[in-house]
Design a protein around this motif. Structure first.
Motif, PDB file in Angstrom:
ATOM      1  N   PRO A  86       0.834  -1.204   0.000  1.00  0.00           N
ATOM      2  CA  PRO A  86       0.000   0.000   0.000  1.00  0.00           C
ATOM      3  C   PRO A  86       0.868   1.253   0.000  1.00  0.00           C
ATOM      4  N   ALA A  87       0.394   2.256  -0.693  1.00  0.00           N
ATOM      5  CA  ALA A  87       1.136   3.516  -0.756  1.00  0.00           C
ATOM      6  C   ALA A  87       1.089   4.202   0.608  1.00  0.00           C
ATOM      7  N   LYS A  88       2.160   4.906   0.918  1.00  0.00           N
ATOM      8  CA  LYS A  88       2.190   5.667   2.174  1.00  0.00           C
ATOM      9  C   LYS A  88       1.203   6.829   2.067  1.00  0.00           C
ATOM     10  N   PRO A  89       0.552   7.171   3.174  1.00  0.00           N
ATOM     11  CA  PRO A  89      -0.323   8.344   3.174  1.00  0.00           C
ATOM     12  C   PRO A  89       0.484   9.603   2.831  1.00  0.00           C
ATOM     13  N   VAL A  90      -0.171  10.556   2.191  1.00  0.00           N
ATOM     14  CA  VAL A  90       0.500  11.772   1.730  1.00  0.00           C
ATOM     15  C   VAL A  90       0.170  12.948   2.644  1.00  0.00           C
ATOM     16  N   ILE A  91       1.222  13.649   3.054  1.00  0.00           N
ATOM     17  CA  ILE A  91       1.090  14.854   3.874  1.00  0.00           C
ATOM     18  C   ILE A  91       1.633  16.031   3.077  1.00  0.00           C
ATOM     19  N   LEU A  92       0.884  17.111   3.069  1.00  0.00           N
ATOM     20  CA  LEU A  92       1.362  18.362   2.469  1.00  0.00           C
ATOM     21  C   LEU A  92       1.876  19.241   3.601  1.00  0.00           C
ATOM     22  N   LEU A  93       3.138  19.605   3.529  1.00  0.00           N
ATOM     23  CA  LEU A  93       3.801  20.433   4.525  1.00  0.00           C
ATOM     24  C   LEU A  93       4.004  21.817   3.930  1.00  0.00           C
ATOM     25  N   VAL A  94       3.470  22.845   4.611  1.00  0.00           N
ATOM     26  CA  VAL A  94       3.526  24.216   4.086  1.00  0.00           C
ATOM     27  C   VAL A  94       4.227  25.112   5.101  1.00  0.00           C
ATOM     28  N   ASP A  95       5.399  25.639   4.718  1.00  0.00           N
ATOM     29  CA  ASP A  95       6.176  26.517   5.589  1.00  0.00           C
ATOM     30  C   ASP A  95       7.117  27.324   4.702  1.00  0.00           C
ATOM     31  N   ASP A  96       7.262  28.605   4.988  1.00  0.00           N
ATOM     32  CA  ASP A  96       8.133  29.442   4.171  1.00  0.00           C
ATOM     33  C   ASP A  96       9.609  29.297   4.545  1.00  0.00           C
ATOM     34  N   GLU A 126      14.394  25.354   6.336  1.00  0.00           N
ATOM     35  CA  GLU A 126      14.911  24.516   7.420  1.00  0.00           C
ATOM     36  C   GLU A 126      13.783  23.791   8.158  1.00  0.00           C
ATOM     37  N   ASN A 127      12.622  24.429   8.271  1.00  0.00           N
ATOM     38  CA  ASN A 127      11.470  23.768   8.891  1.00  0.00           C
ATOM     39  C   ASN A 127      10.948  22.649   7.997  1.00  0.00           C
ATOM     40  N   LEU A 128      10.915  22.896   6.691  1.00  0.00           N
ATOM     41  CA  LEU A 128      10.480  21.863   5.751  1.00  0.00           C
ATOM     42  C   LEU A 128      11.394  20.645   5.857  1.00  0.00           C
ATOM     43  N   PHE A 129      12.694  20.888   5.917  1.00  0.00           N
ATOM     44  CA  PHE A 129      13.663  19.796   6.005  1.00  0.00           C
ATOM     45  C   PHE A 129      13.489  19.014   7.307  1.00  0.00           C
ATOM     46  N   LEU A 130      13.420  19.717   8.424  1.00  0.00           N
ATOM     47  CA  LEU A 130      13.307  19.078   9.734  1.00  0.00           C
ATOM     48  C   LEU A 130      12.044  18.223   9.840  1.00  0.00           C
ATOM     49  N   ILE A 131      10.908  18.802   9.486  1.00  0.00           N
ATOM     50  CA  ILE A 131       9.641  18.084   9.639  1.00  0.00           C
ATOM     51  C   ILE A 131       9.535  16.944   8.623  1.00  0.00           C
ATOM     52  N   SER A 132      10.001  17.181   7.407  1.00  0.00           N
ATOM     53  CA  SER A 132      10.015  16.106   6.402  1.00  0.00           C
ATOM     54  C   SER A 132      10.853  14.929   6.889  1.00  0.00           C
ATOM     55  N   LYS A 174       9.245  11.169   6.982  1.00  0.00           N
ATOM     56  CA  LYS A 174       9.497  10.449   5.725  1.00  0.00           C
ATOM     57  C   LYS A 174       9.454   8.921   5.827  1.00  0.00           C
ATOM     58  N   ASP A 175       9.705   8.364   7.011  1.00  0.00           N
ATOM     59  CA  ASP A 175       9.675   6.906   7.118  1.00  0.00           C
ATOM     60  C   ASP A 175       8.264   6.329   7.033  1.00  0.00           C
ATOM     61  N   SER A 176       7.284   7.085   7.491  1.00  0.00           N
ATOM     62  CA  SER A 176       5.910   6.575   7.539  1.00  0.00           C
ATOM     63  C   SER A 176       4.955   7.233   6.551  1.00  0.00           C
ATOM     64  N   TYR A 177       5.365   8.378   6.016  1.00  0.00           N
ATOM     65  CA  TYR A 177       4.470   9.149   5.147  1.00  0.00           C
ATOM     66  C   TYR A 177       5.233   9.652   3.923  1.00  0.00           C
ATOM     67  N   ARG A 178       4.486   9.912   2.859  1.00  0.00           N
ATOM     68  CA  ARG A 178       5.044  10.603   1.702  1.00  0.00           C
ATOM     69  C   ARG A 178       4.777  12.083   1.919  1.00  0.00           C
ATOM     70  N   VAL A 179       5.812  12.904   1.872  1.00  0.00           N
ATOM     71  CA  VAL A 179       5.680  14.317   2.182  1.00  0.00           C
ATOM     72  C   VAL A 179       5.859  15.159   0.922  1.00  0.00           C
ATOM     73  N   LYS A 180       4.892  16.025   0.687  1.00  0.00           N
ATOM     74  CA  LYS A 180       4.994  17.040  -0.363  1.00  0.00           C
ATOM     75  C   LYS A 180       5.183  18.362   0.356  1.00  0.00           C
ATOM     76  N   ALA A 181       6.021  19.237  -0.185  1.00  0.00           N
ATOM     77  CA  ALA A 181       6.335  20.487   0.496  1.00  0.00           C
ATOM     78  C   ALA A 181       6.027  21.694  -0.378  1.00  0.00           C
ATOM     79  N   ALA A 182       5.592  22.759   0.297  1.00  0.00           N
ATOM     80  CA  ALA A 182       5.327  24.035  -0.371  1.00  0.00           C
ATOM     81  C   ALA A 182       5.881  25.147   0.507  1.00  0.00           C
ATOM     82  N   THR A 183       6.485  26.153  -0.123  1.00  0.00           N
ATOM     83  CA  THR A 183       7.055  27.274   0.624  1.00  0.00           C
ATOM     84  C   THR A 183       6.153  28.500   0.636  1.00  0.00           C
TER      85      THR A 183
END
Length: 135
Positions: free
Chosen positions: A8-18, A21-27, A31-40
């Motif tokens: 099964p595909a990992k659930p997808v989370i959209l992470l939004v932060d300008d 460094e926050n995008l990197f840390l939270i991703s 990343k081990d349990s979820y697929r993360v998409k990021a937006a600045t």
């Protein structure tokens, strides 16, 4: 069918932060349990949502230039295609009035920065459980 296509595909989370460094840390935390998409930016987040119907959860910063998180949340909740996606605010704003405002606009949860990793993972898991074998 290959074994990879059966998983099964990992659930997808959209992470939004300008802040990159926050995008990197939270991703990195997710990343081990979820697929993360990021937006600045808020506008980029809305663009991704329009093209990614599989997004199951949004982690959204409040304080961003041009379009703040409250405005992004209002746009998400006003769109019938995205209004049911849970949104967790991640922000440095920690006053009770900020929390009440975000929840009043329809956010599912509200976490303060700096992010407490175990608490973030717990709250994400409450709103979007990982697939078995994802951790």
């Amino acid at each position: 069918m290959t074994p990879a296509s059966e998983a099964p595909a990992k659930p997808v989370i959209l992470l939004v932060d300008d802040a990159p460094e926050n995008l990197f840390l939270i991703s990195s935390l997710l990343k081990d349990s979820y697929r993360v998409k990021a937006a600045t930016s808020g506008s980029r987040a809305l663009e991704i949502l329009g093209n990614s119907p599989e997004v199951g959860l949004i982690l959204l910063d409040v304080m961003m230039p041009v379009m703040d998180g409250y405005q992004v949340l209002q746009a998400i909740k006003s769109n019938p295609l995205t209004r049911d996606i849970p949104v967790i605010f991640l922000t440095a704003l920690g006053e009770g009035s900020d929390t009440a405002h975000g929840l009043g606009l329809g956010a599912s949860d509200y976490l303060s920065k700096p992010v407490d990793a175990p608490l973030l993972l717990q709250r994400v898991g409450q709103h979007l459980p990982a697939q078995p074998g994802g951790r």
